[in-house]
Design a protein around this motif. Structure first.
Motif, PDB file in Angstrom:
ATOM      1  N   ALA A 158       0.792  -1.310  -0.004  1.00 32.22           N
ATOM      2  CA  ALA A 158      -0.028   0.069   0.013  1.00 32.22           C
ATOM      3  C   ALA A 158       0.869   1.243  -0.023  1.00 32.22           C
ATOM      4  N   THR A 205       4.887  -1.109   2.980  1.00 31.46           N
ATOM      5  CA  THR A 205       4.531   0.123   1.880  1.00 31.46           C
ATOM      6  C   THR A 205       5.335  -0.197   0.712  1.00 31.46           C
ATOM      7  N   GLY A 227      -8.721   6.190   3.615  1.00 32.44           N
ATOM      8  CA  GLY A 227      -8.649   5.042   4.154  1.00 32.44           C
ATOM      9  C   GLY A 227      -9.356   4.587   5.206  1.00 32.44           C
ATOM     10  N   GLY A 246      -8.546   0.182  -5.540  1.00 30.69           N
ATOM     11  CA  GLY A 246      -8.841   1.602  -4.890  1.00 30.69           C
ATOM     12  C   GLY A 246      -9.932   2.226  -5.183  1.00 30.69           C
ATOM     13  N   ALA A 279      -1.826   2.167   5.755  1.00 30.97           N
ATOM     14  CA  ALA A 279      -2.762   1.067   4.925  1.00 30.97           C
ATOM     15  C   ALA A 279      -2.140  -0.276   4.865  1.00 30.97           C
ATOM     16  N   ALA A 280      -0.886  -0.560   4.977  1.00 32.43           N
ATOM     17  CA  ALA A 280      -0.229  -1.617   4.520  1.00 32.43           C
ATOM     18  C   ALA A 280      -0.533  -2.475   6.250  1.00 32.43           C
ATOM     19  N   VAL A 294      -1.927  -4.256  -4.706  1.00 32.36           N
ATOM     20  CA  VAL A 294      -1.678  -3.016  -4.006  1.00 32.36           C
ATOM     21  C   VAL A 294      -3.082  -2.453  -3.685  1.00 32.36           C
ATOM     22  N   ASP A 295      -3.027  -2.169  -2.511  1.00 28.74           N
ATOM     23  CA  ASP A 295      -4.563  -1.469  -2.093  1.00 28.74           C
ATOM     24  C   ASP A 295      -4.214   0.059  -1.906  1.00 28.74           C
ATOM     25  N   GLU A 296      -5.313   0.746  -1.872  1.00 24.62           N
ATOM     26  CA  GLU A 296      -5.335   2.298  -1.865  1.00 24.62           C
ATOM     27  C   GLU A 296      -4.420   2.683  -3.016  1.00 24.62           C
TER      28      GLU A 296
END
Length: 631
Positions: A225, A250, A562, A312, A230-231, A284-286
């Protein structure tokens, strides 16, 4: 007050240009960049040198606002915003039309493929680095989008899809489509609003990719992320949803970034095309928070046979730095539409969801009928607008001050035993769990409470009464006054936010904690910062973290991306700002499950609803052209 003069380099910016730029809130760093560029043009006559300075200034301001290029057709509008006088603006527009035929400027301006500081392409002006990043990223993405499907037997796909869902939590048809794409394509994208199941989908993707004899090992799947917080949320969610994977990191850490911010821009990363990441799948988020430079780094660092999955919300605010990569890729994404956060069957959730959808559609009329004129009229349910009843900054500041006091009393101190939780001195002990069961449960309640509500601001820096820093000062004073025990320093009960990653302590940028008094046996009580950690807590002496913490009654909307909150209040600025946009308002409202209050003038609210965020970029067009050409 006299204007502080910029130390001039060889080029020497005119003082009236500097003064006008400062009046338009141009950053000092930008002025230094423009001043250096002007020093490259000693042969230019004075009027053309000023025109060149204005052209570079407009480009740098566009980049500072998140664009990767400056459309020259918008140059007059950009110069007006910068306060350029009419004759000087006309000179800059004339100079731009003559590029690159001006002999004195020919060494600085070129066409695609030239190695010159500025590139002219498709009616736009680029800094060379931004043009090159767009070109590299477009080619990397086109190669993945045009590649044939991955070699996976249909029966294995169906079996992995079955493994993706939990027995009591079946995937929706949209989520199934997203998992199928991730299993069979080198690049897949998923976009959806808050609460549409992206977190559950991420866990399902891990289970699907790991399923069966042909599945991937845990260490062959990278989870990442843009931010440490976020991670960390990914790790917490996967543990809850029973998906086994390697530790989320990250993106900078995944790519092996070394050095400070300056080094990041210089490109000091361990992984690249000549030393790619070892993983066979990268999730990968966000992804909406990833800027052009970082996305290009990620694309370059992947193995040719690796899967890349980007998740995302394309409708949220894009990255802080230049680019809106995920938004430009959104037409190629699987879209999740069903919200599980704001309950449409509950009046409060339905009201917030309706307001967010109206904002996204640019329909300001749908927000009418929600206006309150006094904080005491707020019901803390659904969408509400608290507006001043009189014009002028004085009335707006009185409203913000009254709201801050009401927020502290009605929301922050809403827990029945809040005062007792703050007055208590908690007992610290050795071991993984710093508190006994009783204290831990009390502190979890306090931390959860503060994590459920937030005041949001458009900007961070002090100076404006509505910035996050100014609001935090105001809210902290109101909290001290409400407690009856004003503090000279940081008071117990103050929420705090990490602003850096601290891997030794396991704390990340964006982590929220609460300051309380605690003591070890036979020692005096001192301030400690308590943070949630999985199902438990972590506590650290406040003095050891002082430089890495900020008071967090209020944060910027960007910082809240988030977050999932019960109660949100967005305080509008006192005047129009470039950051005030439809996407900012949408992002703020969609943080809330139960109530969302906008505090500020009705005209600024209407302006935000009606103004989509514009970032000039050529990535989507370049990608379309490459795919059409079969590149």
């Amino acid at each position: 007050m006299s204007v502080r003069r910029l130390p001039l380099a060889t080029g020497g910016l005119p003082h009236d240009l500097v003064a006008a730029a400062r009046e338009a809130d141009v950053a000092e760093e930008t002025l230094h960049v423009v001043d250096e560029a002007v020093s490259w043009t000693p042969a230019l006559a004075a009027p053309d040198k000023r025109a060149f300075a204005l052209l570079v200034l407009a480009l740098e301001e566009a980049r500072a606002a998140g664009s990767t290029r400056l459309p020259l057709a918008r140059l007059p509008e950009a110069l007006t915003r910068l306060g350029a006088a009419e004759p000087h603006s006309r000179d800059a527009v004339r100079l731009a039309a003559e590029l690159p035929s001006q002999p004195a400027l020919a060494p600085l301006f070129g066409a695609p493929g030239d190695y010159k500081p500025f590139i002219l392409h498709d009616g736009c002006l680029y800094a060379h680095r931004d043009w090159l990043l767009e070109e590299r990223l477009a080619r990397a993405l086109a190669a993945r989008l045009s590649a044939p499907p991955l070699a996976v037997y249909p029966a294995d796909v169906e079996s992995a899809l079955a493994a993706a869902a939990l027995p009591d939590r079946p995937l929706t048809s949209e989520q199934v489509a997203a998992v199928r794409a991730a299993l069979t394509r080198p690049l897949s994208l998923v976009t959806g609003g808050p609460g549409t199941g992206k977190t559950a989908l991420l866990a399902g993707l891990v289970r699907a990719l790991r399923h069966g004899a042909a599945g991937l090992a845990a260490d062959e799947i990278a989870l990442a992320a843009p931010t440490g917080r976020a991670a960390n949320r990914i790790a917490e969610s996967l543990a809850t949803l029973g998906a086994e994977a390697s530790e989320p990191r990250t993106l900078h850490r995944l790519l092996g970034f070394r050095g400070g911010r300056a080094a990041a821009r210089a490109g000091e990363y361990r992984h690249h095309e000549n030393y790619p990441l070892p993983h066979r799948a990268v999730l990968v988020d966000e992804a909406s928070m990833i800027d052009l430079g970082l996305m290009e780094r990620l694309a370059r660092a992947l193995r040719p046979d690796a899967r890349l999955v980007l998740l995302g919300d394309a409708d949220q605010l894009p990255s802080v730095d230049a680019g809106a990569v995920f938004r430009e890729l959104a037409p190629r994404a699987v879209r999740l539409t069903r919200s599980h956060r704001q309950d449409p069957n509950a009046p409060a959730g339905a009201s917030v969801l309706a307001a967010a959808r109206a904002v996204h559609a640019g329909d300001g009329r749908a927000l009418e009928g929600t206006t309150r004129t006094r904080p005491a009229e707020l019901i803390w349910s659904g969408f509400e607008h608290l507006a001043p009843t009189a014009p002028g900054p004085a009335a707006e500041r009185r409203l913000v001050a009254a709201f801050a006091e009401h927020w502290i009393r009605a929301r922050v101190r809403a827990l029945p035993d809040y005062a007792d939780l703050l007055a208590r001195a908690y007992l610290l002990r050795e071991g993984d769990e710093p508190f006994d069961a009783t204290d831990a449960e009390l502190l979890r309640r306090l931390v959860r409470h503060h994590m459920s509500l937030r005041v949001l601001a458009v900007t961070r820096e002090a100076g404006a009464a509505t910035s996050a820093e100014s609001l935090n000062e105001l809210l902290a004073r109101r909290a001290d006054a409400a407690s009856g025990q004003p503090s000279d320093g940081l008071a117990p009960g103050t929420p705090v936010l990490m602003i850096r990653n601290d891997y030794d302590r396991g704390l990340f940028n964006g982590d929220l904690g609460v300051v309380v008094r605690a003591a070890r046996a036979a020692e005096g009580a001192r301030l400690v910062a308590v943070f949630p950690r999985g199902a438990g807590l972590a506590a650290f002496p406040f003095d050891g973290l002082r430089d890495d913490l900020r008071v967090a009654y209020a944060t910027t909307v960007h910082k809240a991306q988030g977050a999932e909150l019960d109660h949100v209040a967005l305080v509008l600025p006192e005047r129009d700002l470039p950051l005030l946009s439809r996407e900012l308002l949408y992002t703020a409202l969609t943080r809330a499950r139960h109530s969302a209050v906008v505090v500020g003038r009705a005209d600024l609210l209407a302006l935000a609803v009606g103004r989509p965020l514009e970032r000039a970029s050529g990535l989507a067009a370049r990608l379309d052209a490459l795919l059409a050409a079969g590149v």
